[in-house]
Each structure stands twice: as C-alpha cells, then as structure tokens.
Design an enzyme around this catalytic site. Sequence first.
Site, PDB file in Angstrom:
ATOM      1  N   ARG A  13       0.831  -1.212   0.000  1.00 25.68           N
ATOM      2  CA  ARG A  13       0.000   0.000   0.000  1.00 25.68           C
ATOM      3  C   ARG A  13       0.865   1.261   0.000  1.00 25.68           C
ATOM      4  O   ARG A  13       0.472   2.292  -0.549  1.00 25.68           O
ATOM      5  CB  ARG A  13      -0.972  -0.001   1.179  1.00 25.68           C
ATOM      6  N   SER A  40      -4.595   4.690   5.960  1.00 23.30           N
ATOM      7  CA  SER A  40      -4.488   3.295   5.544  1.00 23.30           C
ATOM      8  C   SER A  40      -4.104   3.160   4.077  1.00 23.30           C
ATOM      9  O   SER A  40      -3.448   2.201   3.686  1.00 23.30           O
ATOM     10  CB  SER A  40      -5.816   2.575   5.794  1.00 23.30           C
ATOM     11  N   GLU A  61     -18.860   4.788   0.149  1.00 17.72           N
ATOM     12  CA  GLU A  61     -18.090   4.240  -0.970  1.00 17.72           C
ATOM     13  C   GLU A  61     -18.862   4.234  -2.283  1.00 17.72           C
ATOM     14  O   GLU A  61     -18.281   4.467  -3.355  1.00 17.72           O
ATOM     15  CB  GLU A  61     -17.627   2.816  -0.625  1.00 17.72           C
ATOM     16  N   PHE A  86     -14.468  -2.930   0.512  1.00 20.18           N
ATOM     17  CA  PHE A  86     -15.368  -1.809   0.258  1.00 20.18           C
ATOM     18  C   PHE A  86     -15.203  -1.261  -1.156  1.00 20.18           C
ATOM     19  O   PHE A  86     -16.056  -0.512  -1.637  1.00 20.18           O
ATOM     20  CB  PHE A  86     -15.126  -0.694   1.275  1.00 20.18           C
ATOM     21  N   ASP A 120      -8.441  -7.816  11.620  1.00 21.88           N
ATOM     22  CA  ASP A 120      -9.794  -7.287  11.428  1.00 21.88           C
ATOM     23  C   ASP A 120     -10.809  -8.378  11.109  1.00 21.88           C
ATOM     24  O   ASP A 120     -12.014  -8.178  11.242  1.00 21.88           O
ATOM     25  CB  ASP A 120      -9.814  -6.228  10.318  1.00 21.88           C
TER      26      ASP A 120
END
Length: 317
Positions: A13, A40, A61, A86, A120
Amino acid sequence: MKTYTYTEKKDTRSGFGAGLAELGRTNPNVVALCADLIGSLKMKEFIDENPERFFQVGIAEANMMGIAAGLTIGGKIPFTGTFANFSTGRVYDQIRQSIAYSGKNVKICASHAGLTLGEDGATHQILEDIGLMKMLPGMVVINPCDYNQTKAATIAIAEHDGPVYLRFGRPSVPIFTPSDQKFEIGKALKFTEGTDVTIIATGHLVWEALEASKALNEAGISAEVINIHTIKPLDDKAILESVAKTGCVVTAEEHNYLGGLGESIARVLAKHQPTPQEFVATNDTFGESGTPAQLMDKYGLNSEAIIKAVKKVLKRK
C-alpha cells in the site's frame, strides 16, 4: 538457477502511496478520492502536495464511485482509495453500471486485500474480489507483488484509457523487484527458468513461489516461476510456452480458488493445452482474525504449501 534476495520489507500500500504522489507531480489530470481511510491508503503525500485535487467522500463508498465516474467526463483521471472489501463487494452495482458498463477511466485502488489484512477478520478480508472484478467487461485487474512493483503499476495505470482494479495489501513483504522497473499491463514476468514444473503466482504469493523454487531446486526439481501481476488481460502466450516445456503447473494466490488467478489459468489450459494443475488458494471459505503469518500458514498460502502442490502435480504428469 537465478535466486532472489531482499534487503528490506515494506507494505505494498505504501508503494501505491508513492506512485500516486509521483503522479500528482507529473500528471495534472490525476485526482484522488478516499472513503475516510487516508492513512491506511497512504494518500497523505498526494493530498499535502495537491489539496485541490483530493476529495474526501467519507464512509460513502458507493457515492465515491459515482463521483469518480463523473469526474472522468471532464477529463480527470480519478484514483479511488479504500479497503478491497469496500472497493468491490460493497459497491459492485455502482462499478458495474457507472464505471464498467460506461467504460469510464476510473482507477479503483484497493488496499487490505486477502487474508493478510489480519486481525480485522473475515468481514474485512475479501477473498472474492479478483473474481468479481475480472468478470466485468473491459475491467483490467492488477495484483502486484511488492512495494516497487506496486509503485510502478500505480504510475502505469494512469496511462491506460479505461477502468482498472489495482489490488494491494497491508503487511510488510520483501522488496525483490527493481526500483526502476517498467510496468507493462498484461505482460507476465518470468523470474526463474525451469523444466519440471511451472509455478504461476500473483501478489504476496510470488515471493513464496520463489522461496519454494529455491527449496525444490535443492531437491532436484527444476521449477519455473512466473509472476502474473496482471490477471486480466492475461498473458496467455507466456503461460502456454512455459507449460509446453514443463508439462504441469501450480497456481498460487491469496484469494479463493473459485474465480481467481487459478481459474483463469485453467481456462487457458483447457482451451489450448490441457495440463495437470494444482491450486494454492483458499478453499471456498471465509477468513478469520489472526496475524497475517498465522493466517497464511493456517490456510496454506506459503512456500510449504506450494512445494506440496508441486510434488502432487508432478505425479500427474
């Protein structure tokens, strides 16, 4: 046999964040949108340098996808940013109707994909996103393997005219590809030459494939490792040339075996050159909470699982 080493680990990322920041400096048409996950998605550098080209949509979103589609009409190149779950499942209708069907030049950039999102848990660990996105007509699907390749891919997709799904992850993984690489959409990369088995991997599993090939070579098994960073369009030529030489294939991905890279490879082989194949992927299951290393081990997404699959497929030649 060519071997690969690394000197540091970094999350893919952050490669996206670095690539987006560079695009901010070089392409004035690039704009960015985020659904309340700036940190993030590593988008802060782009925002600091180009505040007028950033849109904070909040936890909305579906609206983000619609706004991105609209921005393309004015010639902008929007990069959307949120978690993979998402970016796809939650907003599939908006992507299908407003982006894919309309052929809009939106870059859907998705972090925290697969099991390596980690603690998560299953609600956030999407393992179906590649399948969802590759089924959309005209959608390019890219899943790079390390920081450098993710940065290069981010920069390259800005030049592609049409919708793109770019998938990357949360954990720090080895950096083993060149920092100055040229990323070519749809072009597979052969990392090692081999004669006994072809290992085709994508994303975080590419490094595991290289580790597996090293161990296999020491055991007298010659493995050819191919990095498929672009799952759609697929490099059929590279795949067929390799399996014509080796006679069997193992595919490896951080995704459900239903709908992922492995099924795309199987389609090519069934159509052109039926070949024994084994799949290293999750087996029609959701994930669970745990560290990335724990989950990759439990669900069999590592070099040991690839070695086991290679030994199994060799018996079927």
